[in-house]
Motif scaffolding. Structure first.
Motif, PDB file in Angstrom:
ATOM      1  N   ILE A 262       0.794  -1.224   0.000  1.00 13.67           N
ATOM      2  CA  ILE A 262       0.000   0.000   0.000  1.00 13.67           C
ATOM      3  C   ILE A 262       0.830   1.279   0.000  1.00 13.67           C
ATOM      4  N   SER A 265       0.281   1.797  -3.536  1.00 17.35           N
ATOM      5  CA  SER A 265      -1.135   2.099  -3.790  1.00 17.35           C
ATOM      6  C   SER A 265      -1.456   3.543  -3.437  1.00 17.35           C
ATOM      7  N   HIS A 268       0.606   6.161  -5.703  1.00 14.62           N
ATOM      8  CA  HIS A 268       0.039   6.322  -7.044  1.00 14.62           C
ATOM      9  C   HIS A 268      -1.042   7.402  -7.070  1.00 14.62           C
ATOM     10  N   ALA A 358      -6.906   4.176  -3.666  1.00 17.44           N
ATOM     11  CA  ALA A 358      -5.772   3.372  -3.214  1.00 17.44           C
ATOM     12  C   ALA A 358      -6.220   1.966  -2.828  1.00 17.44           C
ATOM     13  N   ASP A 361      -6.359  -0.079  -5.864  1.00 13.17           N
ATOM     14  CA  ASP A 361      -5.139  -0.116  -6.661  1.00 13.17           C
ATOM     15  C   ASP A 361      -4.627  -1.557  -6.773  1.00 13.17           C
ATOM     16  N   CYS A 363      -1.761  -2.754  -6.481  1.00 17.66           N
ATOM     17  CA  CYS A 363      -0.711  -3.124  -5.526  1.00 17.66           C
ATOM     18  C   CYS A 363      -1.262  -3.512  -4.151  1.00 17.66           C
ATOM     19  N   THR A 364      -2.501  -3.152  -3.853  1.00 20.56           N
ATOM     20  CA  THR A 364      -3.037  -3.348  -2.507  1.00 20.56           C
ATOM     21  C   THR A 364      -3.122  -4.813  -2.125  1.00 20.56           C
TER      22      THR A 364
END
Length: 394
Positions: A262, A265, A268, A358, A361, A363-364
């Protein structure tokens, strides 16, 4: 160890001082005819692109230059680059720069073989066909985009960074030559260096981490801890630049295969909404996310402290050693001049929207600890207030 893995990194990797000189001979082995060289105007003006084109000219490699890439590359950048690629009848791409030209080149390469709009490829494994060949030449020790399956493009309309995770975008040849990184400004060196550290720490603690990623992440953290402040202090220190080059490169191999978390996330969203440089955004958030995640893997955070050169022998518990890692990251960040979130364009009234984005996202999902929108809001606000995050009990 009982889980099968697909491990991705470029087929050819040229790393170390002077390694860029081998690009021409590797390109010739691929029997390619004309490159779209993707970079930005700063690298053209400061002569870095000329270093590359001089070597290409000497080896008889034909190219045309596209240098309109923004620091946070946009859908417009990508489609303009694709138009030039097609007009000039190119059959491969050479990217020169940090993450922005690398990501732009990856996006152009995917569109060249798959068609459509770049927004069609937001998410994971959205393309069907492999990109045209890409020679990715890094000029910063930070993003490691030259070795990863990830790329990020900003949707200007939505003010949103689109995350693409796609093995089809992996470069064919990766080049990480610290001689191209010499004498970069202190601020850029600090931002990219902390970006690399974030990659290594998130890759090491991601829930997708495994034996190989753990081994290389630890070494990356060790190298970055040893050299980042030296590289910021003296941009002409080739040993420090080489150490950071290796640290960044190894971190990229790690997170490309293990995932992130995160920090990315949340960063970004700061880039998409405020055009904040990605490395700076990561650095502003990293210690706060580390505190949030620490109770999910305290032993790994204790390992991080040791990799950073911290003497943890006085720690009575693994948690005390883990906290030393967070303190050291804070110290490094302050030492290299990373400002607090409060000094950025961040607006408190945007936090709900940023947290929602986020949470969704790409990546989370790799974060080592489950996270809610409310958790993300709290972390943003703690970072904004420059105060410690309370470590939540599991």
């Amino acid at each position: 160890m009982l889980t099968p893995r697909k491990i991705y990194w470029p087929a050819i990797n040229l790393v170390g001082p002077g390694s860029v000189k081998f690009v021409g001979e590797e390109v010739k082995k691929l029997a390619l005819t004309k490159a779209l060289l993707v970079s930005d105007k700063v690298l053209v003006e400061n002569g870095v692109v000329k270093q590359i084109t001089d070597a290409l000219d000497q080896d008889g490699i034909v190219y045309t230059i596209f240098d309109d890439v923004k620091p946070n590359p946009t859908t417009t950048n990508v489609h303009e680059g694709l138009a030039l690629f097609q007009k000039e009848q190119c059959d491969f791409i050479i990217t020169v720069g940090g993450g922005s030209p690398q990501d732009t080149g990856s996006a152009i390469g995917i569109l060249a073989t798959n068609g459509g709009n770049i927004a069609d490829y937001e998410g994971v494994n959205k393309s069907k066909n492999k990109s045209v060949p890409i020679v990715a030449i890094s000029t910063t020790a930070g993003t490691a985009a030259e070795v990863t399956i990830n790329y990020v493009i900003t949707d200007e309309t939505r003010k949103l960074k689109m995350i693409m995770v796609d093995p089809n975008a992996l470069p064919s040849i990766a080049v990480n030559d610290p001689e191209l990184m010499m004498k970069k400004p202190k601020g850029l060196t600090a931002a990219t260096g902390l970006d690399a550290l974030t990659h290594a720490i998130e890759g090491y603690t991601a829930n997708g981490a495994f034996e190989l990623s753990d081994a290389i992440a630890y070494k990356s953290i060790e190298l970055i801890g040893r050299y980042v402040e030296k590289a910021v202090e003296d941009g002409s220190d080739l040993e420090a630049r080489s150490g950071m080059g290796w640290g960044s490169y190894i971190a990229g191999l790690c997170y490309s295969n293990a995932g992130l978390g995160i920090v990315h996330s949340m960063a970004h969203q700061l880039g998409g909404e405020y055009d904040l440089p990605h490395g700076v955004a990561n650095a502003m958030l990293l210690p706060y996310v580390m505190e949030f995640n620490m109770d999910a893997c305290p032993q790994k955070f204790a390992d991080i402290a040791r990799a950073l050169g911290v003497d943890t022998s006085a720690a009575a518990t693994v948690e005390e050693a883990a906290n030393m890692a967070i303190d050291e990251v804070r110290r490094i960040s302050k030492s290299v001049g990373i400002p607090p979130l409060r000094e950025s364009a961040f607006r408190v009234e945007d936090v709900e929207k940023l947290a929602e984005q986020a949470l969704n996202d790409a990546c989370t999902g790799a974060n080592p600890k489950p996270v809610t929108k409310e958790d993300i809001i709290e972390i943003y606000m703690k970072a904004y207030e420059n105060a410690p995050v309370a470590v939540a009990a599991q």
